[in-house]
Design an enzyme around this catalytic site. Structure first.
Site, PDB file in Angstrom:
ATOM      1  N   HIS A 111       0.850  -1.200   0.000  1.00  0.00           N
ATOM      2  CA  HIS A 111       0.000   0.000   0.000  1.00  0.00           C
ATOM      3  C   HIS A 111       0.884   1.248   0.000  1.00  0.00           C
ATOM      4  O   HIS A 111       2.038   1.203   0.397  1.00  0.00           O
ATOM      5  CB  HIS A 111      -0.899   0.035   1.242  1.00  0.00           C
ATOM      6  CG  HIS A 111      -1.860  -1.097   1.295  1.00  0.00           C
ATOM      7  ND1 HIS A 111      -3.039  -1.107   0.594  1.00  0.00           N
ATOM      8  CD2 HIS A 111      -1.816  -2.277   1.955  1.00  0.00           C
ATOM      9  CE1 HIS A 111      -3.676  -2.236   0.824  1.00  0.00           C
ATOM     10  NE2 HIS A 111      -2.950  -2.976   1.647  1.00  0.00           N
ATOM     11  N   ALA A 161      15.283 -16.062  15.093  1.00  0.00           N
ATOM     12  CA  ALA A 161      13.830 -16.230  15.037  1.00  0.00           C
ATOM     13  C   ALA A 161      13.099 -14.942  15.415  1.00  0.00           C
ATOM     14  O   ALA A 161      13.576 -14.161  16.244  1.00  0.00           O
ATOM     15  CB  ALA A 161      13.400 -17.359  15.962  1.00  0.00           C
ATOM     16  N   LYS A 181      19.151  -6.425  14.349  1.00  0.00           N
ATOM     17  CA  LYS A 181      20.414  -5.704  14.590  1.00  0.00           C
ATOM     18  C   LYS A 181      21.544  -6.732  14.685  1.00  0.00           C
ATOM     19  O   LYS A 181      21.323  -7.899  14.996  1.00  0.00           O
ATOM     20  CB  LYS A 181      20.342  -4.926  15.896  1.00  0.00           C
ATOM     21  CG  LYS A 181      19.331  -3.802  15.853  1.00  0.00           C
ATOM     22  CD  LYS A 181      19.279  -3.065  17.171  1.00  0.00           C
ATOM     23  CE  LYS A 181      18.227  -1.972  17.016  1.00  0.00           C
ATOM     24  NZ  LYS A 181      17.861  -1.347  18.242  1.00  0.00           N
ATOM     25  N   ARG A 184      26.575 -10.781  16.378  1.00  0.00           N
ATOM     26  CA  ARG A 184      27.992 -11.148  16.407  1.00  0.00           C
ATOM     27  C   ARG A 184      28.410 -11.731  15.072  1.00  0.00           C
ATOM     28  O   ARG A 184      27.581 -12.058  14.242  1.00  0.00           O
ATOM     29  CB  ARG A 184      28.312 -12.110  17.535  1.00  0.00           C
ATOM     30  CG  ARG A 184      27.700 -13.487  17.372  1.00  0.00           C
ATOM     31  CD  ARG A 184      28.067 -14.359  18.581  1.00  0.00           C
ATOM     32  NE  ARG A 184      27.370 -15.614  18.565  1.00  0.00           N
ATOM     33  CZ  ARG A 184      27.827 -16.731  18.000  1.00  0.00           C
ATOM     34  NH1 ARG A 184      28.996 -16.736  17.425  1.00  0.00           N
ATOM     35  NH2 ARG A 184      27.142 -17.843  18.044  1.00  0.00           N
TER      36      ARG A 184
END
Length: 185
Positions: A111, A161, A181, A184
């Site tokens: 949209h 996950a 984010k 490691r």
């Protein structure tokens, strides 16, 4: 894998115009390819569409939707369970990629982001933004993750996950969260 599942899956892939090679299938996927859209799947494709194949919740068949001018290219040795892929432009998935259950991949916003445009269907559709997605080789995407438009995920990356991937993930890194984010190397 039940032979009847393989037969029905073959029919769905073939009748939808998907170009494919060898595959294993549990349950029956949902494939919708608009005239002008393309879907190419490499060899040794594994697709779970049944609760007993991957009983982690939200039991849905895999669904692949390709709109006109959209192209999905899936490499060799790719596995997915209850995965939803919607392609309006281009989605590339490399070799040896595994998707946990209920991963969603969208190369579109669906949209307009302008609230006034959303009030009028033609403006809403015209204001929709799309950007291609590229997922490298040997990538693992954890269950319930959503990958949004314009994202590139490098080779050997892992996405935890329930992540929402909104920006590029370099090769060989682990990312997780909402938004995803760096965790490691």
């Amino acid at each position: 894998m039940k032979p009847i599942d393989w037969l029905f899956c073959y029919y769905v892939l073939y009748s939808s115009g998907v170009k494919f090679s060898t595959f294993k299938c549990s349950g029956i996927p949902k494939i919708y390819i608009t005239l002008g859209g393309r879907c190419i799947i490499g060899s040794n494709f594994k697709i779970n569409n049944r609760e007993s194949s991957n009983p982690i919740g939200r039991f849905n068949s895999c669904s692949i939707v390709v709109e006109k001018k959209g192209v999905i290219q899936i490499g060799n040795n790719v596995g997915m369970s209850s995965t939803a892929i919607v392609c309006h432009e281009r989605i590339e998935i490399g070799d040896n990629v595994n998707f946990g259950g209920n991963v969603a991949i969208y190369d579109t916003d669906f949209h307009s982001l302008n609230p006034q445009d959303r009030l009028i269907r033609s403006l809403d559709v015209a204001g929709t933004k799309t950007k291609p997605i590229k997922i490298g080789n040997n990538v693992f995407i954890g269950a319930h993750t959503t990958i949004l438009k314009g994202v590139s995920i490098g080779d050997n990356a892992i996405v935890g996950a329930c992540s929402v991937v909104t920006k590029n993930i370099p090769a060989n890194e682990i990312w997780a969260g909402n938004p995803a984010k760096f965790i490691r190397l």
